[in-house]
Motif scaffolding. Structure first.
Motif: not given
Length: 386
Positions: A298, A300-304, A307, A317-320
């Motif tokens: 699982a 993370p969302s966005g850029c890994r 965190t 956090k939202t856009e990769e």
């Protein structure tokens, strides 16, 4: 050097690309229950795109578990990709079967990480190194035995050890045997999965120099997977930095080490020990990443990396971030890259202050303030002596 074949309906690869990988994905399913239904998947490799040119060495670095070894096995088709495309000399080899891949095995070989488990203990060294000739039906000039002995001498072993078994050799010697087996059919591409990580430090330099010499002599192309940044810097022409199944930075060796753009790359380079005491602390700070690497089940969302990144924002956090070219020969996947092109020297100099903790920044200011009273005291002493 290579024969490229144009495939109808496909975009032709770069004319100088021996290997081209586009959107490579490998997910390992997790099944539970009596019916063995898939409940989740380990996203070991999750969208890799790069190419390798003839005669160059591409180094792949990253933390343990980021998917480096899986990527190497996908390239050599020891694993079946979940999605994506792998092109070798213009041929799409992504989903070729065992029979169709057999002729290409002569051109694509792999050096495995563990020299102890990659050699069959029941076979002699001569049988192990001569196995590629038997599998491919190739009879070298002078006979198989003479060619195997030549290969053993080429990698720095005694040709008279033809009838010995793997347990009679040290770790470094076993790795040399694995290298001789991989080079038996004179391949064009060699994928080395951490070829020196299981060896003593005194032996690592010998094996690395051996790989360099063989590349110059035989015109080989390498993809070397390693976690030792000093080894990668010595042997690579370009370096790809992986984090949690994705490439976060791909750049030339000199540019990557002198001015890393991705925060994760900067953190990795800060962990490289400096043997010279006079160079320690000379403008470089040790970056301690907080937390553990997220689970590939699982991510993370966005850029890994957000965190653990000190520059993360809500956008991260939202856009990769896509892997795009920020400079010639530099591809970075980051919304807030380090050392962006066109940045003023004064702004770039402020970046390390943000990276380090407040304590080093204060310490950097204190010596300047402390120098002034020392200079005044020396001048007052000189005036008193006069």
């Amino acid at each position: 050097m290579t024969d490229t074949v144009k495939i109808p309906g496909q975009t032709a690869p770069a004319p100088d690309a021996l290997l081209k990988v586009d959107g490579l994905v490998k997910h390992f399913p997790i099944k539970k229950g009596l019916l063995r239904r898939q409940t989740a998947a380990v996203r070991a490799v999750d969208g890799l795109s790069f190419d390798v040119r003839p005669g160059e060495t591409l180094g792949v670095v990253g933390e343990s578990g980021c998917g480096k070894s899986t990527m190497g096995r996908l390239i050599t088709r020891l694993l079946e990709p979940t999605a994506g495309k792998i092109e070798f000399q213009g041929h799409d080899i992504t989903h070729l079967g065992v029979g169709a891949m057999r002729p290409l095995r002569r051109d694509i070989q792999m050096i495995f990480q563990d020299p102890y488990s990659s050699l069959n203990p029941r076979h002699t060294i001569g049988t192990i190194v001569s196995a590629p000739f038997k599998l491919q039906g190739v009879t070298p000039e002078g006979g198989v035995r003479a060619e195997v002995q030549r290969l053993l001498e080429l990698v720095g072993l005694n040709p008279e050890h033809y009838n010995r078994y793997p347990h009679e050799f040290s770790g470094g010697q076993r790795q040399r045997i694995g290298i001789a087996r991989a080079l038996a059919l004179k391949p064009k591409l060699v994928v080395a999965d951490e070829p020196v990580s299981a060896l003593d430090v005194s032996i690592q330099a010998q094996v690395v120099n051996l790989l360099d010499d063989l590349q110059d002599e035989l015109g080989l192309t390498y993809v070397i997977v390693a976690h030792d940044l000093s080894v990668i810097r010595h042997v690579s022409d370009r370096i790809a930095v992986m984090y949690l199944g994705k490439i976060v930075e791909l750049a030339d060796r000199t540019a990557l080490y002198e001015s890393p753009m991705h925060p994760y790359t900067k953190a990795l380079l800060s962990a490289v020990p400096v043997p010279d005491p006079r160079r320690r602390g000379g403008g470089s700070e040790r970056i301690l990443l907080k937390g553990d690497v997220p689970s590939p089940i699982a991510p993370p969302s966005g850029c890994r990396f957000h965190t653990r990144c000190w520059k993360a924002t809500e956008r991260c956090k939202t856009e990769e971030p896509p892997l795009i070219a920020l400079a010639p020969g530099r591809q970075v996947a980051c919304h807030h890259p380090e050392n962006p092109p066109g940045e003023a020297s004064g702004a770039s100099g402020a970046v390390p202050v943000e990276i380090g903790k407040p304590v080093p920044a204060k310490e950097a200011e204190e010596p300047e303030e402390a120098e002034q009273p020392e200079e005044e005291s020396e001048e007052s002493r000189e005036s008193e002596e006069e």
